[in-house]
Design a protein around this motif. Structure first.
Motif, PDB file in Angstrom:
ATOM      1  N   ALA A   3     -12.986  28.676  17.018  1.00  0.00           N
ATOM      2  CA  ALA A   3     -12.271  29.890  17.394  1.00  0.00           C
ATOM      3  C   ALA A   3     -10.824  29.846  16.927  1.00  0.00           C
ATOM      4  O   ALA A   3     -10.224  28.772  16.819  1.00  0.00           O
ATOM      5  N   LEU A   4     -10.288  31.028  16.658  1.00  0.00           N
ATOM      6  CA  LEU A   4      -8.864  31.199  16.390  1.00  0.00           C
ATOM      7  C   LEU A   4      -8.287  32.059  17.504  1.00  0.00           C
ATOM      8  O   LEU A   4      -8.774  33.166  17.751  1.00  0.00           O
ATOM      9  N   VAL A   5      -7.264  31.541  18.169  1.00  0.00           N
ATOM     10  CA  VAL A   5      -6.584  32.255  19.255  1.00  0.00           C
ATOM     11  C   VAL A   5      -5.147  32.494  18.838  1.00  0.00           C
ATOM     12  O   VAL A   5      -4.450  31.562  18.422  1.00  0.00           O
ATOM     13  N   ILE A   6      -4.685  33.744  18.935  1.00  0.00           N
ATOM     14  CA  ILE A   6      -3.309  34.079  18.562  1.00  0.00           C
ATOM     15  C   ILE A   6      -2.629  34.762  19.742  1.00  0.00           C
ATOM     16  O   ILE A   6      -3.140  35.734  20.301  1.00  0.00           O
ATOM     17  N   SER A   7      -1.476  34.249  20.107  1.00  0.00           N
ATOM     18  CA  SER A   7      -0.734  34.755  21.255  1.00  0.00           C
ATOM     19  C   SER A   7      -0.038  36.068  20.938  1.00  0.00           C
ATOM     20  O   SER A   7      -0.002  36.534  19.795  1.00  0.00           O
ATOM     21  N   GLY A   8       0.563  36.647  21.986  1.00  0.00           N
ATOM     22  CA  GLY A   8       1.420  37.802  21.805  1.00  0.00           C
ATOM     23  C   GLY A   8       2.766  37.385  21.228  1.00  0.00           C
ATOM     24  O   GLY A   8       3.113  36.207  21.222  1.00  0.00           O
ATOM     25  N   ILE A 202     -10.764  24.812  18.682  1.00  0.00           N
ATOM     26  CA  ILE A 202      -9.931  26.011  18.764  1.00  0.00           C
ATOM     27  C   ILE A 202      -8.591  25.764  18.098  1.00  0.00           C
ATOM     28  O   ILE A 202      -7.885  24.807  18.432  1.00  0.00           O
ATOM     29  N   ASP A 203      -8.248  26.619  17.156  1.00  0.00           N
ATOM     30  CA  ASP A 203      -6.907  26.643  16.593  1.00  0.00           C
ATOM     31  C   ASP A 203      -6.116  27.701  17.357  1.00  0.00           C
ATOM     32  O   ASP A 203      -6.528  28.875  17.409  1.00  0.00           O
ATOM     33  N   VAL A 204      -5.009  27.293  17.949  1.00  0.00           N
ATOM     34  CA  VAL A 204      -4.213  28.181  18.794  1.00  0.00           C
ATOM     35  C   VAL A 204      -2.829  28.366  18.178  1.00  0.00           C
ATOM     36  O   VAL A 204      -2.133  27.388  17.905  1.00  0.00           O
ATOM     37  N   ILE A 205      -2.434  29.607  17.966  1.00  0.00           N
ATOM     38  CA  ILE A 205      -1.099  29.917  17.449  1.00  0.00           C
ATOM     39  C   ILE A 205      -0.276  30.507  18.578  1.00  0.00           C
ATOM     40  O   ILE A 205      -0.627  31.557  19.136  1.00  0.00           O
ATOM     41  N   VAL A 206       0.802  29.809  18.934  1.00  0.00           N
ATOM     42  CA  VAL A 206       1.688  30.225  20.019  1.00  0.00           C
ATOM     43  C   VAL A 206       3.026  30.621  19.402  1.00  0.00           C
ATOM     44  O   VAL A 206       3.692  29.798  18.768  1.00  0.00           O
ATOM     45  N   LEU A 207       3.438  31.855  19.613  1.00  0.00           N
ATOM     46  CA  LEU A 207       4.618  32.379  18.924  1.00  0.00           C
ATOM     47  C   LEU A 207       5.914  32.125  19.683  1.00  0.00           C
ATOM     48  O   LEU A 207       6.719  33.028  19.939  1.00  0.00           O
TER      49      LEU A 207
END
Length: 296
Positions: A3-8, A202-207
């Motif tokens: 999964a790819l999860v991208i934050s707000g 899971i790859d998680v991108i936190v901005l």
């Protein structure tokens, strides 16, 4: 399942786009599941379709007028930074229209429809991947996750738009008898949902940066104060989301790879400057490259 999860993160989504581009094109990551909040939701359809160049061009050309039909901000640029103050005329116009928010973001909904067609939607439906976007139901005080598989074309566009509506500066949307707003009000980093859906990597991108960075700059007007207050609240929600995800991943034996921003990109993610966002995209790409090369 990967999964790819991208934050707000508003305009900072350009940085996430650069990271995602590197992971998909250079690391050859193939995702079965995409979960996003706010600007993360805006990115997901084109990423799932593999239309990264189109996404890059879109994030590299977007302006305030593409987002707001009533922009509550007057933005001034000086010495490489942006300052914002209240656009009194537009705020009054919004109130006279009966809106409960300072501005309106109907142009964003039109931009979505212009750049994501029915053919694109049908292509995603035929794909085996799934997309979930996060929205906040203010009427029931709950977080909801809307699946591509459960939507028709117009509904899917609505939920993506709603997921990115950062109230009280953007539109508050009434849909199915409920009032909805930005998914980040309840879940900035929806990694918990990805784990619940069965993702094992899971790859998680936190901005935002992993560690808090002290900002000495004081606020100059009520809008800047309000943005700072919301930023503080969202920062706390974000940290809780990440911590819960880490705890759940240990229990479920899930591998999580988290990509934070190396610095604070902006203090107002509702400023959309195309030149700045093009730079962020490139920085995100190089940041992901640096992290992955250091692991090899």
């Amino acid at each position: 399942m990967r999964a790819l999860v991208i934050s707000g993160g508003g305009s900072k989504g350009a940085f996430a786009g650069g990271i995602a581009q590197y992971l998909i094109e250079k690391e050859q990551r193939q995702y079965d599941l995409y979960v996003g909040t706010s600007t993360g939701s805006l990115l997901l359809p084109h990423l799932a379709l593999g239309e990264i160049e189109k996404l890059h061009d879109l994030y590299g050309s977007v302006t305030q007028k593409d987002i707001f039909n009533l922009d509550p901000f007057i933005i001034r640029k000086g010495h490489g930074t942006f300052s914002t103050r209240i656009h009194h005329f537009n705020v009054i116009r919004s109130f006279l229209r009966g809106n409960p928010t300072f501005g309106e973001s109907k142009n964003l909904r039109a931009l979505l429809q212009k750049n994501f067609s029915v053919l694109d939607f049908n292509a995603l439906k035929e794909n085996k991947t799934n997309i979930y976007v996060t929205v906040s139901n203010l009427s029931t005080k709950s977080v909801e996750y809307k699946s591509l598989r459960d939507c028709d074309y117009e509904d899917f566009l609505d939920w993506i738009w709603i997921s990115a509506n950062y109230i009280p500066f953007m539109s508050l949307v009434k849909k199915n008898g409920y009032q909805y707003a930005d998914g980040g009000l309840g879940s900035v980093v929806p990694v918990k949902k990805a784990i619940e859906l069965g993702a094992k990597t899971i790859d998680v991108i936190v901005l935002s940066p992993e560690h808090s960075i002290y900002n000495k700059l004081g606020v100059k007007n009520p809008f800047e104060l309000m943005i700072d207050m919301f930023d503080f609240s969202l920062d706390q929600i974000e940290k809780q989301n990440v911590q819960i995800g880490e705890l759940m991943s240990k229990e479920a034996k899930v591998t999580i790879n988290t990509y934070y921003t190396p610095t604070v990109l902006t203090t107002n993610p509702l400023v959309f400057d195309s030149k700045m966002m093009r730079k962020w995209w490139q920085r995100g790409y190089l940041h992901a490259k640096s992290i992955n090369q250091s692991k090899k």
